[in-house]
Write a protein that holds these residues in place. Structure first.
Motif, mmCIF file in Angstrom:
data_model
loop_
_atom_site.group_PDB
_atom_site.id
_atom_site.type_symbol
_atom_site.label_atom_id
_atom_site.label_comp_id
_atom_site.label_asym_id
_atom_site.label_seq_id
_atom_site.Cartn_x
_atom_site.Cartn_y
_atom_site.Cartn_z
ATOM 1 N N ASN A 1 -33.586 -88.703 20.224
ATOM 2 C CA ASN A 1 -32.931 -89.322 21.372
ATOM 3 C C ASN A 1 -32.361 -91.347 20.632
ATOM 4 O O ASN A 1 -32.837 -91.612 19.765
ATOM 5 C CB ASN A 1 -33.071 -89.831 22.754
ATOM 6 N N ALA B 1 -33.808 -94.440 21.834
ATOM 7 C CA ALA B 1 -33.945 -95.846 23.153
ATOM 8 C C ALA B 1 -33.355 -96.336 23.015
ATOM 9 O O ALA B 1 -32.994 -97.309 22.431
ATOM 10 C CB ALA B 1 -35.479 -95.567 22.949
ATOM 11 N N LEU C 1 -27.902 -92.221 29.759
ATOM 12 C CA LEU C 1 -28.299 -91.369 28.716
ATOM 13 C C LEU C 1 -28.177 -92.047 26.837
ATOM 14 O O LEU C 1 -26.992 -92.750 27.238
ATOM 15 C CB LEU C 1 -27.880 -89.752 28.256
ATOM 16 N N SER C 2 -28.618 -91.367 26.342
ATOM 17 C CA SER C 2 -28.679 -91.942 24.345
ATOM 18 C C SER C 2 -27.794 -90.860 24.472
ATOM 19 O O SER C 2 -26.612 -90.158 25.358
ATOM 20 C CB SER C 2 -29.109 -91.976 23.785
ATOM 21 N N ALA D 1 -27.960 -88.629 22.266
ATOM 22 C CA ALA D 1 -28.854 -87.710 22.127
ATOM 23 C C ALA D 1 -28.112 -86.407 21.412
ATOM 24 O O ALA D 1 -27.988 -85.354 21.772
ATOM 25 C CB ALA D 1 -29.149 -87.023 23.616
ATOM 26 N N CYS E 1 -33.181 -83.769 25.009
ATOM 27 C CA CYS E 1 -33.322 -84.555 24.036
ATOM 28 C C CYS E 1 -33.567 -85.537 24.334
ATOM 29 O O CYS E 1 -35.138 -86.496 23.602
ATOM 30 C CB CYS E 1 -32.175 -84.332 23.629
ATOM 31 N N GLU E 2 -33.084 -86.945 25.661
ATOM 32 C CA GLU E 2 -34.344 -87.394 26.056
ATOM 33 C C GLU E 2 -35.874 -87.058 26.393
ATOM 34 O O GLU E 2 -36.589 -87.800 25.650
ATOM 35 C CB GLU E 2 -33.985 -88.301 27.424
ATOM 36 N N GLY F 1 -37.583 -87.991 23.436
ATOM 37 C CA GLY F 1 -38.132 -90.169 23.414
ATOM 38 C C GLY F 1 -39.221 -89.725 23.571
ATOM 39 O O GLY F 1 -39.981 -90.347 23.422
ATOM 40 N N ALA G 1 -37.722 -92.424 26.724
ATOM 41 C CA ALA G 1 -36.118 -92.531 27.765
ATOM 42 C C ALA G 1 -35.635 -93.644 27.343
ATOM 43 O O ALA G 1 -36.393 -94.378 27.021
ATOM 44 C CB ALA G 1 -36.720 -90.901 28.321
ATOM 45 N N THR G 2 -34.572 -93.301 27.241
ATOM 46 C CA THR G 2 -33.183 -94.079 27.108
ATOM 47 C C THR G 2 -33.485 -95.211 28.242
ATOM 48 O O THR G 2 -33.268 -94.417 29.239
ATOM 49 C CB THR G 2 -32.135 -93.904 26.656
ATOM 50 N N SER G 3 -33.407 -96.312 28.335
ATOM 51 C CA SER G 3 -33.214 -97.395 28.755
ATOM 52 C C SER G 3 -32.774 -98.818 28.361
ATOM 53 O O SER G 3 -32.679 -99.109 27.210
ATOM 54 C CB SER G 3 -34.762 -97.175 30.170
ATOM 55 N N ASN H 1 -34.804 -94.780 17.109
ATOM 56 C CA ASN H 1 -33.935 -93.076 17.586
ATOM 57 C C ASN H 1 -35.550 -92.948 17.426
ATOM 58 O O ASN H 1 -36.781 -93.113 16.778
ATOM 59 C CB ASN H 1 -34.029 -92.566 16.055
#
Length: 361
Positions: free
Chosen positions: A140, A142, A157-158, A160, A251-252, A256, A263-265, A272
């Motif tokens: 992921n 982030a 989402l990234s 991912a 994947c997140e 992540g 996880a992505t935010s 990564n």
């Protein structure tokens, strides 16, 4: 379009990062991995990233010459903190750690957290395959909100990436490596700098309109100016409707949340995260069935009658092998806008005009 000889490109990019506080060894590592991405046809993860990396270095989002730290160490599991070092420095260390454990135990897992951009994930699958190991990677990014989940129009989402590598005896490995979005963000970047256009409907704007215009993701930009995905009103779409969106979500959570990267935010530092599993086929395959069955089944797939307009049916890794051979022989093609952005970055860090002219000669 300009075409740069492979060794010239590696030397030139090495000089850029040497002028940006990386050690000679790190600078050449970054240059070699980025150029290798171009050689395999993954221009989105190649030298087009040079201006981005240098911008991140200037803002402190990536730190030169970092030494990664193993924070959890068991016989079959390692957690590695990349400390926001360049991915081309911290990821080989992390993957090598997973490989060494797998060779002792037959199976291992490695979690990498807080890495700078790790580049083409296929590099790490190829690294494991060179040691005879199967590997699976969940990644992921982030802080890199880029992709709208299925049914939505907002970035959540990234891109991912997901990757699998399978070794072959006496042959190149089979490597499946893809973003879980219709296109990787780097392909939007390539398109915005005069490269290959995006597929129809790769992006979605806030009103639900599908688009292929990079400005939907980046907002207004100039030919040689920076690209900032936080400025656009739209997002990249997940591939395969709910299936790609679901895989990106996993994947997140694994690359992540489980690694400790997060996880992505929005509004956080880019990093990564990668969760990797390594398997030694020799431990499982005591009858030596695996490689012969790969050959049989690969041939079976390639012998499929192609649909109209398709030359032949391929397996993962076939396009990369063809492109690598061609570009190794003829050089790496770069759109004029891409080369201009790299050259401008080189000048910013103090690379001489003589070096710039030598690279393009």
């Amino acid at each position: 379009m300009v075409t740069i000889k492979v060794n010239n490109l590696i030397d030139f990019v090495t000089e850029v990062f040497s002028h940006a506080e990386s050690s000679p060894e790190e600078a050449r590592r970054i240059a070699t991995y980025l150029t290798t991405a171009n050689l395999t046809g993954h221009d989105s993860h190649g030298v087009i990233r040079v201006p981005v990396y240098i911008r991140w270095k200037k803002t402190g989002n990536v730190i030169p010459n970092q030494t990664p730290e193993i924070v959890v160490d068991t016989p079959s599991l390692a957690v590695v903190d990349g400390k926001f070092g360049y991915g081309q420095t911290v990821t080989p260390f992390a993957v090598r750690t997973g490989i060494e454990k797998c060779k002792k135990a037959g199976l291992s897992a490695m979690a990498l957290r807080n890495a700078g951009h790790i580049g083409r994930v296929g590099d790490w699958a190829e690294m494991a395959a060179a040691e005879g190991l199967v590997s699976v990677h969940f990644v992921n990014a982030a802080g890199s909100l880029l992709v709208a989940p299925f049914g939505g129009v907002e970035k959540r989402l990234s891109t991912a990436p997901y990757c699998v590598g399978i070794p072959r005896k006496g042959q190149d490995p089979i490597v499946l490596d893809f973003a879980t979005s219709v296109v990787a963000e780097g392909k939007v970047l390539v398109a915005s700098r005069g490269g290959k256009k995006l597929p129809t409907g790769a992006l979605v704007d806030q009103d639900g309109t599908l688009s292929e215009e990079p400005s939907v993701l980046y907002g207004p930009y100039t030919p040689d100016g920076p690209r900032d995905h936080t400025k656009g009103t739209g997002a990249i779409r997940a591939f395969g409707e709910h299936k790609g969106s679901g895989l990106a979500f996993i994947c997140e959570l694994l690359g992540g949340a489980l690694t400790g990267t997060g996880a992505t935010s929005g509004g956080r530092q880019f990093a990564n995260g990668m969760l990797s599993f390594f398997i030694d086929p020799k431990v499982i395959d005591t009858s030596n069935f695996f490689d012969g069955e790969i050959s049989r089944y690969t041939d079976f797939i390639r012998q499929t009658k192609p649909i109209a307009g398709v030359e032949s049916v391929l397996v993962p890794g076939d396009p990369e092998r063809k492109t690598r051979a061609e570009r190794t022989r003829n050089g790496v093609p770069l759109p004029d806008d891409t080369w201009a952005a790299i050259v401008n970055t080189a000048r910013e860090v103090g690379v001489s005009e003589t070096s710039i002219q030598r690279a393009a000669s």
